[in-house]
Motif scaffolding. Structure first.
Motif, PDB file in Angstrom:
ATOM      1  N   TYR A  94       0.824  -1.211   0.000  1.00  0.00           N
ATOM      2  CA  TYR A  94       0.000   0.000   0.000  1.00  0.00           C
ATOM      3  C   TYR A  94       0.859   1.263   0.000  1.00  0.00           C
ATOM      4  O   TYR A  94       0.495   2.257  -0.626  1.00  0.00           O
ATOM      5  CB  TYR A  94      -0.970  -0.001   1.180  1.00  0.00           C
ATOM      6  CG  TYR A  94      -2.194  -0.836   0.918  1.00  0.00           C
ATOM      7  CD1 TYR A  94      -3.249  -0.326   0.185  1.00  0.00           C
ATOM      8  CD2 TYR A  94      -2.278  -2.142   1.367  1.00  0.00           C
ATOM      9  CE1 TYR A  94      -4.380  -1.089  -0.074  1.00  0.00           C
ATOM     10  CE2 TYR A  94      -3.382  -2.915   1.113  1.00  0.00           C
ATOM     11  CZ  TYR A  94      -4.430  -2.384   0.390  1.00  0.00           C
ATOM     12  OH  TYR A  94      -5.530  -3.138   0.118  1.00  0.00           O
ATOM     13  N   LEU A  95       1.990   1.224   0.674  1.00  0.00           N
ATOM     14  CA  LEU A  95       2.883   2.380   0.683  1.00  0.00           C
ATOM     15  C   LEU A  95       3.409   2.662  -0.716  1.00  0.00           C
ATOM     16  O   LEU A  95       3.370   3.797  -1.194  1.00  0.00           O
ATOM     17  CB  LEU A  95       4.045   2.142   1.655  1.00  0.00           C
ATOM     18  CG  LEU A  95       5.053   3.260   1.781  1.00  0.00           C
ATOM     19  CD1 LEU A  95       4.427   4.443   2.513  1.00  0.00           C
ATOM     20  CD2 LEU A  95       6.275   2.764   2.519  1.00  0.00           C
ATOM     21  N   PHE A  96       3.891   1.629  -1.394  1.00  0.00           N
ATOM     22  CA  PHE A  96       4.410   1.808  -2.750  1.00  0.00           C
ATOM     23  C   PHE A  96       3.291   2.029  -3.753  1.00  0.00           C
ATOM     24  O   PHE A  96       3.496   2.679  -4.773  1.00  0.00           O
ATOM     25  CB  PHE A  96       5.265   0.618  -3.174  1.00  0.00           C
ATOM     26  CG  PHE A  96       6.561   0.521  -2.415  1.00  0.00           C
ATOM     27  CD1 PHE A  96       7.381   1.619  -2.265  1.00  0.00           C
ATOM     28  CD2 PHE A  96       6.941  -0.675  -1.841  1.00  0.00           C
ATOM     29  CE1 PHE A  96       8.569   1.533  -1.558  1.00  0.00           C
ATOM     30  CE2 PHE A  96       8.119  -0.771  -1.134  1.00  0.00           C
ATOM     31  CZ  PHE A  96       8.941   0.329  -0.985  1.00  0.00           C
ATOM     32  N   GLY A  97       2.107   1.483  -3.489  1.00  0.00           N
ATOM     33  CA  GLY A  97       0.977   1.660  -4.392  1.00  0.00           C
ATOM     34  C   GLY A  97       0.511   3.102  -4.485  1.00  0.00           C
ATOM     35  O   GLY A  97      -0.039   3.530  -5.494  1.00  0.00           O
ATOM     36  N   GLN A  98       0.737   3.872  -3.420  1.00  0.00           N
ATOM     37  CA  GLN A  98       0.369   5.286  -3.439  1.00  0.00           C
ATOM     38  C   GLN A  98       1.347   6.114  -4.247  1.00  0.00           C
ATOM     39  O   GLN A  98       1.009   7.166  -4.759  1.00  0.00           O
ATOM     40  CB  GLN A  98       0.299   5.832  -2.009  1.00  0.00           C
ATOM     41  CG  GLN A  98      -0.803   5.222  -1.184  1.00  0.00           C
ATOM     42  CD  GLN A  98      -0.718   5.656   0.267  1.00  0.00           C
ATOM     43  OE1 GLN A  98       0.231   6.300   0.684  1.00  0.00           O
ATOM     44  NE2 GLN A  98      -1.724   5.283   1.047  1.00  0.00           N
ATOM     45  N   VAL A  99       2.578   5.626  -4.352  1.00  0.00           N
ATOM     46  CA  VAL A  99       3.633   6.387  -5.008  1.00  0.00           C
ATOM     47  C   VAL A  99       3.817   5.974  -6.468  1.00  0.00           C
ATOM     48  O   VAL A  99       4.045   6.811  -7.325  1.00  0.00           O
ATOM     49  CB  VAL A  99       4.970   6.212  -4.235  1.00  0.00           C
ATOM     50  CG1 VAL A  99       6.096   6.936  -4.922  1.00  0.00           C
ATOM     51  CG2 VAL A  99       4.816   6.664  -2.803  1.00  0.00           C
ATOM     52  N   ILE A 100       3.691   4.689  -6.740  1.00  0.00           N
ATOM     53  CA  ILE A 100       3.992   4.146  -8.062  1.00  0.00           C
ATOM     54  C   ILE A 100       2.699   3.776  -8.777  1.00  0.00           C
ATOM     55  O   ILE A 100       1.818   3.144  -8.203  1.00  0.00           O
ATOM     56  CB  ILE A 100       4.894   2.900  -7.939  1.00  0.00           C
ATOM     57  CG1 ILE A 100       6.205   3.270  -7.254  1.00  0.00           C
ATOM     58  CG2 ILE A 100       5.149   2.274  -9.296  1.00  0.00           C
ATOM     59  CD1 ILE A 100       7.059   2.084  -6.887  1.00  0.00           C
ATOM     60  N   LEU A 105       3.721  -4.125 -15.705  1.00  0.00           N
ATOM     61  CA  LEU A 105       5.171  -4.158 -15.542  1.00  0.00           C
ATOM     62  C   LEU A 105       5.579  -3.871 -14.096  1.00  0.00           C
ATOM     63  O   LEU A 105       6.432  -4.569 -13.531  1.00  0.00           O
ATOM     64  CB  LEU A 105       5.836  -3.165 -16.494  1.00  0.00           C
ATOM     65  CG  LEU A 105       7.357  -3.201 -16.533  1.00  0.00           C
ATOM     66  CD1 LEU A 105       7.843  -4.554 -17.028  1.00  0.00           C
ATOM     67  CD2 LEU A 105       7.883  -2.086 -17.411  1.00  0.00           C
ATOM     68  N   THR A 106       4.968  -2.878 -13.475  1.00  0.00           N
ATOM     69  CA  THR A 106       5.312  -2.580 -12.086  1.00  0.00           C
ATOM     70  C   THR A 106       4.809  -3.675 -11.150  1.00  0.00           C
ATOM     71  O   THR A 106       5.449  -3.955 -10.138  1.00  0.00           O
ATOM     72  CB  THR A 106       4.764  -1.219 -11.642  1.00  0.00           C
ATOM     73  OG1 THR A 106       3.357  -1.189 -11.819  1.00  0.00           O
ATOM     74  CG2 THR A 106       5.422  -0.088 -12.398  1.00  0.00           C
ATOM     75  N   LEU A 107       3.675  -4.308 -11.472  1.00  0.00           N
ATOM     76  CA  LEU A 107       3.212  -5.446 -10.674  1.00  0.00           C
ATOM     77  C   LEU A 107       4.192  -6.613 -10.782  1.00  0.00           C
ATOM     78  O   LEU A 107       4.435  -7.326  -9.806  1.00  0.00           O
ATOM     79  CB  LEU A 107       1.820  -5.887 -11.109  1.00  0.00           C
ATOM     80  CG  LEU A 107       0.659  -5.019 -10.663  1.00  0.00           C
ATOM     81  CD1 LEU A 107      -0.646  -5.520 -11.252  1.00  0.00           C
ATOM     82  CD2 LEU A 107       0.561  -4.965  -9.157  1.00  0.00           C
TER      83      LEU A 107
END
Length: 177
Positions: A94-100, A105-107
């Motif tokens: 969730y932390l990275f999901g807010q930023v990225i 590809l990112t998944l």
């Protein structure tokens, strides 16, 4: 295909089933490779990555805490290792999901990072509690490498069905409204 308001009801049983499927897949591959290579499937991490787009963070942390305790009781016998690792993974997702921005590809790269974090974290905690003795050369070459290869293959095969079932209908409805 599952409406957004029902995903939170489907999430705990689906994650529990993924946990059990992970164990059976692990046994199959361990018997096929006659213990020369050890592989751990992480369908649960893939499901968490996909569900994080539509399920509340607090709900997922609580669900993963409960599943982590079940994971500890079922596999390790010591409560605390996976009960710590799984909620930490959810918090980081969730932390990275807010930023990225979340694309396929990112998944994919997130899956590699979180599977590595899962295995390193669980091995580190088992070393701290003296539940295992790990040879670093064996860990990297015969465990972590094959585990990542298996999870990459599973990601390629299962990401589209997981996203279609859990996410894509919700995006189509939000676009219409």
């Amino acid at each position: 295909m599952i409406p957004r308001n029902y995903v939170k009801y489907v999430a705990p049983p689906l994650l529990f089933i993924c946990m059990l499927l992970d164990a059976h897949i692990n046994r199959i591959f361990t018997s096929v490779f006659t213990s020369h290579y050890l592989m751990n499937a992480h369908l649960m991490v893939l499901a968490i990555l996909v569900m994080s787009e539509v399920v509340n963070r607090r709900f997922m942390i609580g669900t993963m805490l409960a599943i982590g305790i079940l994971y500890d009781v079922y596999y390790v016998g010591v409560i605390g290792i996976y009960a710590v690792i799984l909620p930490l993974i959810v918090i980081l997702i969730y932390l990275f999901g807010q930023v990225i921005y979340q694309s396929l590809l990112t998944l994919f790269y997130s899956m590699i990072i979180f599977v590595t974090f899962f295995e390193l974290g669980s091995s580190f905690l088992q070393l701290i509690f003296q539940l295992a003795h790990v040879n670093s050369q064996f860990f990297v070459t015969r465990f972590l490498g094959p585990t990542l290869a298996l999870n990459i293959i599973m990601f390629v095969i299962l990401i589209v069905p997981f996203r279609r079932v859990l996410v894509e209908q919700n995006y189509e409805k939000s676009r219409i409204i």
